[in-house]
Design a protein around this motif. Structure first.
Motif, short mmCIF file in Angstrom:
data_model
loop_
_atom_site.label_atom_id
_atom_site.label_comp_id
_atom_site.label_asym_id
_atom_site.label_seq_id
_atom_site.Cartn_x
_atom_site.Cartn_y
_atom_site.Cartn_z
N TYR A 130 -25.22 78.24 -24.76
CA TYR A 130 -23.90 78.45 -25.35
C TYR A 130 -22.93 77.36 -24.92
CZ TYR A 130 -19.59 80.73 -26.76
OH TYR A 130 -18.38 81.00 -27.33
N HIS A 145 -23.79 74.04 -26.82
CA HIS A 145 -23.33 74.03 -28.22
C HIS A 145 -21.80 73.95 -28.28
CE1 HIS A 145 -27.36 74.61 -29.41
NE2 HIS A 145 -27.45 75.91 -29.16
N THR A 146 -21.15 74.70 -27.40
CA THR A 146 -19.68 74.69 -27.38
C THR A 146 -19.15 73.30 -27.05
OG1 THR A 146 -19.56 77.02 -26.74
CG2 THR A 146 -17.64 75.65 -26.25
N ASP A 167 -9.27 81.95 -27.22
CA ASP A 167 -9.99 81.74 -28.46
C ASP A 167 -11.44 81.37 -28.20
OD1 ASP A 167 -7.72 82.08 -30.19
OD2 ASP A 167 -7.02 80.17 -29.44
N ARG A 168 -12.32 81.90 -29.00
CA ARG A 168 -13.74 81.58 -28.92
C ARG A 168 -13.96 80.25 -29.63
NH1 ARG A 168 -18.67 84.25 -28.14
NH2 ARG A 168 -20.35 83.56 -29.55
N LEU A 189 -16.49 78.26 -30.27
CA LEU A 189 -17.57 78.08 -31.24
C LEU A 189 -17.21 78.62 -32.61
CD1 LEU A 189 -21.10 78.73 -29.66
CD2 LEU A 189 -20.28 76.70 -30.84
N ASP A 190 -16.34 79.63 -32.66
CA ASP A 190 -15.96 80.23 -33.93
C ASP A 190 -14.71 79.60 -34.54
OD1 ASP A 190 -18.08 81.95 -33.61
OD2 ASP A 190 -16.87 83.52 -32.66
N THR A 191 -14.20 78.56 -33.90
CA THR A 191 -12.98 77.92 -34.38
C THR A 191 -13.33 76.71 -35.23
OG1 THR A 191 -11.87 78.56 -32.32
CG2 THR A 191 -10.78 76.90 -33.69
N PRO A 192 -12.85 76.63 -36.48
CA PRO A 192 -13.14 75.48 -37.33
C PRO A 192 -12.70 74.17 -36.67
CG PRO A 192 -12.18 77.25 -38.62
CD PRO A 192 -12.06 77.66 -37.19
N THR A 193 -13.47 73.12 -36.93
CA THR A 193 -13.18 71.82 -36.31
C THR A 193 -11.78 71.33 -36.63
OG1 THR A 193 -15.53 71.23 -36.39
CG2 THR A 193 -13.96 69.43 -36.13
#
Length: 638
Positions: free
Chosen positions: A196, A199-200, A234-235, A237-241
């Motif tokens: 995790y 990837h993050t 904020d998570r 990985l779930d945040t748009p670039t």
């Protein structure tokens, strides 16, 4: 393939010329020459690993060194055997890929190739992210430099979380990251947590480089810590670039500060400007007349200020004192300044709701009155860049939030001298309730003040929350008759003794106490806003944090005596006080000794203010230790 080799060679020539123009070595670095004069430690086989290609920076020996530019691109003509072998390897890679790993030596978080230089060159030309390698780690022989200590921290991190990509440039960062993830540097991390984080980080790094992060003097991992310090709810990985890039632009100055050396990060403003120092006017109308023509604010369009307190003012003496300072602003500046207060905002949701309400009400300035609120204040400041934010703390390097605190060590120096003049023996108690910024400078100033009157004085130091009776009994057992407790009672109804007091038959008799004059402090800061000198404090072209650090000479710190204190005793302390106000006496001037030895020898000027703020030692006449920080960083969802 000939065309691929020619393009690669062209990149090599460009890299070589660029290095020469910048007075850098134009060819590959060889490890043998690099470590020839260095003390080396043991070698350790790490095994087969996928390593980041960007961290492969050289070769082990000089053999093929000049065949490659410093960027690992080839330099030899296409007619050479070297070029033909390079081209064959290129064809293999684009058709089927390499099967055999290269062989490398890792030294100080970089890799040097023993076998496979041409394969590395091809992969770098193709912008491959990683390469499979058999790794041998070579340890440095000494660990007494910042670089080697940082590498030691990386090795500790790698053993529990084997990710080469995570590279920090500040000591302590690996431990901070581990705590953010609810892990440590002792026990091996679950593989899911390792994957995790990988990837993050890769997601963040892409956004960071897209935002222009390669122009900053920090690593992507450094930047990720700064980001998480602001957007830790904020998570990632779930945040748009696009959102991550936008947020990075908002905190750009925070990222710039992170790349500065410690002495370059913070501007300590230790005295108000001449305009701010002007004596208060005698009446409200006088204040109004005084500022007419000097400020854009008026009774019709006032400067609106919000105060956010951590706890209710009815139960917290600290917040109550700050709120008295707020009320002083309303009374002193009349209609030009209008304030409102938000209490009991220790919960982040309550805090952010208070900020949102304050901004809707037109707040130009927001003060958060506890250092524990800095994390929330920083994020709010980034979200509301048109509002000025200040937090009651010292030494925190944030450009988006200004800090303010007092030189309480000056008052503690006087209390130490006063304690030594009244102690029955050479043993004096000092109880510190919290280990926060400035605590060590206050303890040491107290100890130095005591030794000024009694060279044999010993300061018996205790920490933490102790019931009043229990502390008095413990100090009596230590032979202590005079001690200083908390600077103020924890709440308005707390009977715990505070300030400097005498212990007589187990009973408390007050002597003196330090005083915060928050009304005066807030007045000085508000004057800088009304006079328009706020923006002159720091040069926009030099991104630095601004910390106000005022003391006795500004009228924000003082001491108050108990009734009945002997005249000669008060006279002695007043002489020392005058010396501090005039600048002729500094507790940290001249010869200084810590528990571990000499800090400064006789004849040297006083310690710089930055060293006082960041003090990490105890004076040699203190009997006690520095505690470990109890406050664990909050765990964000990445």
């Amino acid at each position: 393939m000939e065309e691929a080799y020619r393009q690669a060679r062209k990149r090599g020539e460009q890299g070589r010329r660029r290095a020469i123009s910048q007075s850098e070595h134009p060819y590959l670095t060889d490890l043998d020459s690099l470590v020839a004069q260095l003390p080396l430690g043991q070698r350790e086989s790490v095994g087969l690993r996928d390593i980041p290609l960007e961290m492969v920076v050289g070769t082990v020996t000089k053999g093929r060194q000049s065949a490659f530019s410093c960027n690992f691109m080839p330099l030899l003509p296409f007619s050479t055997e070297f070029a033909r072998k390079w081209s064959n390897l290129y064809d293999i890679q684009v058709t089927e890929g390499y099967r055999d790993p290269i062989i490398v030596t890792e030294f100080m978080h970089r890799f040097y190739v023993q076998e496979g230089n041409k394969r590395v060159s091809v992969l770098k030309f193709l912008d491959a992210p990683t390469v499979s390698a058999k790794v041998t780690r070579l340890y440095p022989g000494k660990w007494d430099s910042v670089e080697s200590r940082l590498y030691g921290e990386f090795c500790a991190f790698w053993r529990v979380c084997p990710l080469y990509e995570i590279e920090f440039s500040r000591e302590g960062s690996y431990e901070t990251l581990a705590k953010m993830l609810g892990q440590n540097l002792i026990e091996k991390w679950p593989q899911k947590k390792v994957d995790y984080l990988r990837h993050t980080f890769l997601l963040f790094k892409r956004a960071y480089l897209r935002a222009g992060g390669d122009h900053l003097d920090i690593t992507p991992a450094d930047a990720m810590l700064v980001y998480l310090n602001v957007y830790n709810q904020d998570r990632l990985l779930d945040t748009p670039t696009d959102i991550v890039v936008n947020r990075l632009c908002k905190i750009w100055r925070e990222l710039v500060i992170a790349g500065k050396s410690d002495e370059e990060k913070v501007d300590l403003v230790e005295a108000p400007s001449v305009d701010e120092e002007e004596a208060p006017a005698k009446s409200t109308s006088g204040v109004l007349n005084f500022f007419m023509g000097k400020t854009v604010y008026s009774a019709a369009s006032p400067l609106r200020i919000a105060f956010i307190h951590e706890f209710p003012c009815a139960t917290s003496s600290w917040d109550s004192l700050h709120d008295q300072g707020r009320q002083y602003l309303d009374e002193h500046f009349g209609g030009i300044v209008r304030t409102e207060a938000f209490e009991d905002c220790h919960n982040p949701d309550v805090f952010y709701a208070a900020v949102e309400t304050a901004v809707k009400h037109g707040a130009n300035v927001i003060f958060s009155t506890s250092h524990r609120l800095m994390e929330y204040t920083l994020r709010a400041a980034v979200e509301y860049p048109q509002t000025r934010f200040l937090n009651c703390s010292i030494g925190l390097p944030h450009q988006s939030v200004r800090s303010y605190f007092g030189k309480m060590y000056e008052a503690k120096f006087l209390l130490g001298a006063l304690a030594a003049s009244m102690a029955d023996n050479h043993r004096i108690g000092y109880h510190a309730s919290v280990f926060a910024s400035g605590a060590l400078s206050e303890i040491n100033a107290f100890a130095i003040g005591a030794s000024l009157l009694d060279p044999r004085a010993q300061i018996i130091l205790t920490w933490g929350d102790v019931p009043a009776g229990g502390l008095a009994e413990a100090m009596c057992r230590e032979g202590v008759s005079v001690m200083t407790g908390a600077d103020m009672s924890k709440s308005l109804v707390d009977p715990t003794a505070y300030g400097l007091h005498r212990l007589v038959d187990g009973k408390v008799v007050g002597i003196a106490m330090p005083v915060w004059n928050w009304g005066r402090y807030y007045e000085l800061i508000v004057r800088s806003l009304l006079h328009g000198t706020w923006d002159e404090t720091s040069d926009d072209n030099q991104v630095r944090a601004v910390n106000y650090w005022y003391g006795m000479s500004s009228g924000v710190i003082d001491i108050r005596y108990a009734p009945g204190l002997p005249y000669q005793t008060r006279k002695l302390v007043q002489l020392l006080r005058n010396g501090i106000v005039e600048g002729s006496i500094n507790p940290f001037g001249g010869e200084l000794h810590s528990q571990n030895g000499v800090v400064q020898i006789e004849g040297f000027p006083p310690l710089p203010s930055t060293q006082i703020v960041e003090m990490n030692w105890l004076a040699d006449n203190v009997v006690g230790t520095i505690p470990q920080l109890d406050d664990e960083p909050k765990v964000p969802a990445l």
